[in-house]
Design a protein around this motif. Structure first.
Motif, mmCIF file in Angstrom:
data_model
loop_
_atom_site.group_PDB
_atom_site.id
_atom_site.type_symbol
_atom_site.label_atom_id
_atom_site.label_comp_id
_atom_site.label_asym_id
_atom_site.label_seq_id
_atom_site.Cartn_x
_atom_site.Cartn_y
_atom_site.Cartn_z
ATOM 1 N N ASP A 125 6.975 -14.052 -10.656
ATOM 2 C CA ASP A 125 7.532 -13.309 -9.524
ATOM 3 C C ASP A 125 8.927 -13.790 -9.134
ATOM 4 O O ASP A 125 9.795 -12.999 -8.772
ATOM 5 C CB ASP A 125 6.574 -13.421 -8.330
ATOM 6 C CG ASP A 125 6.779 -12.286 -7.348
ATOM 7 O OD1 ASP A 125 7.147 -11.171 -7.787
ATOM 8 O OD2 ASP A 125 6.567 -12.502 -6.142
ATOM 9 N N ASP A 130 13.883 -8.273 -9.499
ATOM 10 C CA ASP A 130 13.103 -7.652 -8.438
ATOM 11 C C ASP A 130 12.507 -6.309 -8.846
ATOM 12 O O ASP A 130 11.411 -5.944 -8.447
ATOM 13 C CB ASP A 130 14.023 -7.426 -7.237
ATOM 14 C CG ASP A 130 13.430 -8.027 -5.995
ATOM 15 O OD1 ASP A 130 12.551 -8.903 -6.142
ATOM 16 O OD2 ASP A 130 13.830 -7.601 -4.884
ATOM 17 N N SER A 131 13.274 -5.595 -9.656
ATOM 18 C CA SER A 131 12.858 -4.235 -10.026
ATOM 19 C C SER A 131 11.838 -4.217 -11.171
ATOM 20 O O SER A 131 11.303 -3.162 -11.501
ATOM 21 C CB SER A 131 14.088 -3.442 -10.466
ATOM 22 O OG SER A 131 14.644 -4.067 -11.611
ATOM 23 N N ARG A 152 4.976 -8.073 -5.178
ATOM 24 C CA ARG A 152 5.456 -6.748 -5.559
ATOM 25 C C ARG A 152 4.280 -5.796 -5.805
ATOM 26 O O ARG A 152 4.189 -5.203 -6.893
ATOM 27 C CB ARG A 152 6.399 -6.837 -6.761
ATOM 28 C CG ARG A 152 5.862 -7.544 -7.969
ATOM 29 C CD ARG A 152 6.926 -7.621 -9.079
ATOM 30 N NE ARG A 152 7.764 -8.789 -8.940
ATOM 31 C CZ ARG A 152 8.961 -8.912 -9.512
ATOM 32 N NH1 ARG A 152 9.439 -7.954 -10.263
ATOM 33 N NH2 ARG A 152 9.676 -10.011 -9.342
ATOM 34 N N ARG A 155 5.034 -2.464 -7.243
ATOM 35 C CA ARG A 155 5.516 -2.490 -8.630
ATOM 36 C C ARG A 155 4.509 -3.195 -9.520
ATOM 37 O O ARG A 155 4.862 -3.984 -10.393
ATOM 38 C CB ARG A 155 6.891 -3.180 -8.702
ATOM 39 C CG ARG A 155 8.063 -2.306 -8.257
ATOM 40 C CD ARG A 155 9.161 -3.129 -7.647
ATOM 41 N NE ARG A 155 8.742 -3.612 -6.321
ATOM 42 C CZ ARG A 155 9.164 -4.744 -5.764
ATOM 43 N NH1 ARG A 155 10.034 -5.501 -6.387
ATOM 44 N NH2 ARG A 155 8.716 -5.110 -4.571
#
Ligand code: CAA
Ligand code: NAD
Length: 309
Positions: A125, A130-131, A152, A155
């Motif tokens: 993580d 981040d994406s 996330r 995601r």
């Protein structure tokens, strides 16, 4: 109009770099198909160099079979060249942080153990962009539980492929109640690019296939354990009497007896008390546990499983 079509199309993330964790039966197959059919940049990560070498040799064997079939009219050199080009496209590493540095998508296919999977995602993580979308190829764990250790949840989804990955046409895409629509659409599209048929399922125990298949495999093992029929006869019976490509004992060896034991144990510990799975379905099999304890984990082991390797 075309314009209206494109603006109404569901949003999805552009995926180029995919990182696969675990160079075992599943991870090597997923990496192979991502590189071959999907044309992605693929990195395969495992904890030891040995495991990565093993993963590459699984790919090599599988691609050699594919080349023999699909390039039958071409020279042995051309076939070898094809195999090498795909194997070489898959980068390998034991450095997990490096593996996800510029990753768009992580597909985790390590041991079926909730704690070990959570530890990996917790680590990743802070290392991945981040994406980057995180997925697990878990057979039986709750995707939401696996996702918990990372920050996330939108995601994060399930990307459940089947063994042998190059042969089996299905991928189950698991959407938890926190998985975003964009993540879901991206994963459906990656499966399609791998030339697989995706199906959607909620985060229910075993999703679709394993909810039906695992109870069947475990009962076949207990049938043999009770002395009602031999393993060979159980397999003959289901092949000739029900038209299955493999009998259940052969399939249990194929899936991995350790993996089957992990699934059964995981369900016993977390799905019985919730009423999701009934206790008799996951009742412990001494025969299964004994084979695993002897290192007879199935086709992947030199010692074999129910059948010799
Ligand atoms: N990679 C590439 N090619 C392969 C391959 C592999 N790993 N395995 C087989 N092939 C190729 C062979 O070269 C062969 O090509 P030809 O047609 O040119 O001969 C072709 O596939 C067929 O192979 P075989 O003749 O050796 O085998 P088969 O026709 O009996 O089919 C099979 C093999 C597809 C594995 C079939 O037996 C089958 O479908 N078995 C059931 C598998 C199954 O149920 N998998 C799901 C397990 S559960 C799971 O994965 C979920 C979980 O979470 C536990
Ligand atoms: P496997 O035993 O063949 O391979 C697991 C690999 O993960 C090993 O190479 C091991 O070294 C590696 N590993 C363990 N911990 C790791 C870590 N922290 N980081 C990186 N690598 C690590 O197992 P498999 O059959 O490929 O199963 C992998 C996952 O896929 C499991 O969650 C399993 O339930 C699931 N699955 C299995 C099948 C099947 O038929 N075997 C089918 C679908 C899904």
């Amino acid at each position: 109009s075309l314009r209206a079509f494109s603006t109404s199309a569901l949003r999805q993330k552009e995926v180029e770099n995919v990182t696969v964790f675990g160079g075992g039966l599943m991870g090597s197959g997923i990496a192979q198909v991502l590189a071959h059919e999907g044309n992605y940049n693929v990195t395969l990560a495992d904890v030891t160099e040995d495991a990565l070498v093993k993963g590459k040799s699984i790919m090599q064997k599988s691609l050699t079979r594919i080349a023999k079939k699909k390039m039958a009219d071409q020279s042995a050199e051309a076939q070898e060249q094809f195999v090498k080009s795909i194997v070489d496209k898959v980068q390998t590493t034991t450095d997990a942080a490096q593996a996800v540095k510029s990753s768009d998508l992580v597909i985790e296919a390590i041991i079926e153990n909730i704690k070990i999977k959570q530890d990996l995602f917790k680590f990743l993580d802070s290392k991945a962009p981040d994406s980057c979308i995180f997925t697990t190829n878990t057979s039986s764990l709750s995707v939401k539980d696996v996702a918990q250790s990372s920050n996330r949840p939108d995601r994060f989804g399930g990307f459940h492929a089947f063994n042998p990955v190059p042969q089996m046409k299905l991928v189950e895409i698991i959407k938890t109640d926190q998985t975003s629509e964009e993540t879901f659409e991206t994963l459906m599209n990656v499966a399609r690019k791998m030339k697989k048929q995706p199906v959607a399922c909620t985060d229910a125990p075993g999703f679709i296939v394993n909810r039906l298949l695992v109870p069947y495999l475990l009962e076949a093992i207990r049938l043999v354990e009770r002395g009602e029929a031999t393993a060979e006869d159980v397999d003959i019976a289901m092949k000739l009497g029900a038209g299955h490509p493999m009998g259940p004992i052969q399939l249990a060896d194929f899936v991995g007896l350790d993996t089957l034991s992990h699934i059964s144990k995981g369900w016993r510990e977390s799905r019985v008390s919730t009423g999701e799975i009934s206790a008799d379905i996951v009742q412990e099999s001494k025969l299964l546990e004994d084979l695993v304890a002897q290192g007879r984990t199935g086709k992947k082991s030199d010692k074999g499983g129910f059948y010799p390797a």
